[in-house]
Scaffold this motif. Structure first.
Motif, PDB file in Angstrom:
ATOM      1  N   ASN A 145      14.090   5.168  13.243  1.00 42.85           N
ATOM      2  CA  ASN A 145      13.583   4.550  12.018  1.00 42.85           C
ATOM      3  C   ASN A 145      13.754   5.441  10.791  1.00 42.85           C
ATOM      4  OD1 ASN A 145      12.159   2.472  10.494  1.00 42.85           O
ATOM      5  ND2 ASN A 145      10.469   3.925  10.422  1.00 42.85           N
ATOM      6  N   PHE A 146      13.314   6.693  10.882  1.00 43.96           N
ATOM      7  CA  PHE A 146      13.285   7.579   9.718  1.00 43.96           C
ATOM      8  C   PHE A 146      14.544   8.428   9.569  1.00 43.96           C
ATOM      9  CE2 PHE A 146       8.758   7.012  10.898  1.00 43.96           C
ATOM     10  CZ  PHE A 146       8.349   6.336   9.762  1.00 43.96           C
ATOM     11  N   GLY A 147      15.293   8.594  10.653  1.00 39.16           N
ATOM     12  CA  GLY A 147      16.484   9.441  10.634  1.00 39.16           C
ATOM     13  C   GLY A 147      16.179  10.818  11.189  1.00 39.16           C
ATOM     14  N   ARG A 148      17.162  11.412  11.831  1.00 37.31           N
ATOM     15  CA  ARG A 148      16.995  12.733  12.450  1.00 37.31           C
ATOM     16  C   ARG A 148      16.635  13.801  11.415  1.00 37.31           C
ATOM     17  NH1 ARG A 148      17.906  14.304  17.340  1.00 37.31           N
ATOM     18  NH2 ARG A 148      19.135  12.482  17.901  1.00 37.31           N
ATOM     19  N   ILE A 162       6.353   1.414   9.155  1.00 37.16           N
ATOM     20  CA  ILE A 162       6.616   2.096   7.889  1.00 37.16           C
ATOM     21  C   ILE A 162       8.116   2.128   7.658  1.00 37.16           C
ATOM     22  CG2 ILE A 162       6.360   4.236   6.555  1.00 37.16           C
ATOM     23  CD1 ILE A 162       3.701   2.839   7.218  1.00 37.16           C
ATOM     24  N   ASP A 163       8.545   1.635   6.515  1.00 36.21           N
ATOM     25  CA  ASP A 163       9.961   1.660   6.159  1.00 36.21           C
ATOM     26  C   ASP A 163      10.373   3.093   5.845  1.00 36.21           C
ATOM     27  OD1 ASP A 163      12.430   1.418   4.510  1.00 36.21           O
ATOM     28  OD2 ASP A 163      12.029  -0.724   4.805  1.00 36.21           O
ATOM     29  N   ILE A 175       0.845  -1.202   0.000  1.00 41.76           N
ATOM     30  CA  ILE A 175       0.000   0.000   0.000  1.00 41.76           C
ATOM     31  C   ILE A 175       0.877   1.246   0.000  1.00 41.76           C
ATOM     32  CG2 ILE A 175      -1.703   1.313   1.337  1.00 41.76           C
ATOM     33  CD1 ILE A 175      -2.631  -1.456   2.461  1.00 41.76           C
ATOM     34  N   ILE A 176       1.858   1.277   0.898  1.00 45.26           N
ATOM     35  CA  ILE A 176       2.736   2.433   1.028  1.00 45.26           C
ATOM     36  C   ILE A 176       3.653   2.565  -0.188  1.00 45.26           C
ATOM     37  CG2 ILE A 176       4.547   3.504   2.443  1.00 45.26           C
ATOM     38  CD1 ILE A 176       1.881   3.388   3.888  1.00 45.26           C
TER      39      ILE A 176
END
Length: 193
Positions: free
Chosen positions: A139-142, A88-89, A63-64
């Motif tokens: 997960n997403f990074g700063r 979520i990747d 989906i994402i």
């Protein structure tokens, strides 16, 4: 790529997501909680709701991963839910906005919702310690993770701030609730010890 909105329960994620959807050209609003419920990945036990995050992540992946196609057509995808940092990747997120709320105001929200004391303390303790913020950064990074304090702002004001973050005009807030709790010597109100 999509904008991810996350944060503790009660900070205004879904209300603000609806405001963004109303005012931006959002082509896809992905509500992680709704999907988890709709596909049966939620188990309820007394006052606790558990989600199999691995199964949810696998279910969300196709989906994402379709959002970049929408982005190429000039549209933006919006993903909302407190589980976002876990399902979520990072490759699918342009930005992650962690909505935060003053713990005392969050306590009022939880009382109105009828949360049990343990559930209130667990969620507020997580907010005070910035658990979701820390996990979002991991997960997403700063560079992709921004905090926004929703305590004294309308959904419209927060939607404008998120728009400005998306366009590089706002760096978000630097939020640390620990000094507030320490100043009031209120740790027992929010933590079991």
């Amino acid at each position: 790529m999509s904008i991810v909105i996350t944060g503790s329960p009660g900070v205004g994620k879904h209300t603000i997501a609806k405001e963004i959807e109303r005012t931006w050209k959002i082509s896809e609003l992905i509500d992680i909680n709704k999907i988890a419920i709709d596909v049966g990945l939620v188990e309820r036990s007394q006052d606790i709701i558990e989600v199999d995050v691995n199964k949810l992540k696998n279910h969300l992946e196709p989906i994402i991963s379709d959002i970049p196609r929408l982005h190429s057509m000039g549209r933006t995808g919006l993903v909302v839910g407190h589980l976002a940092p876990y399902v979520i990747d990072a490759k699918h997120a342009s930005y992650c906005v962690v909505l935060r709320k003053n713990p005392y105001k969050l306590l009022d929200v939880y009382k109105k919702r009828g949360y049990a004391e343990k559930k209130m303390k667990d969620n507020i303790g997580s907010e005070i310690l910035g658990i979701i913020t820390s996990d979002a950064i991991n997960n997403f990074g700063r560079e992709k993770t921004f905090q926004v304090d929703t305590s004294d702002h309308t959904p419209k004001e927060i939607a404008i701030r998120i728009h400005d973050i998306y366009h590089g005009k706002d760096d978000g807030d630097n939020i640390d609730w620990l000094p507030l709790i320490e100043e009031k010597n209120d740790f027992k109100t929010f933590f079991e010890y």
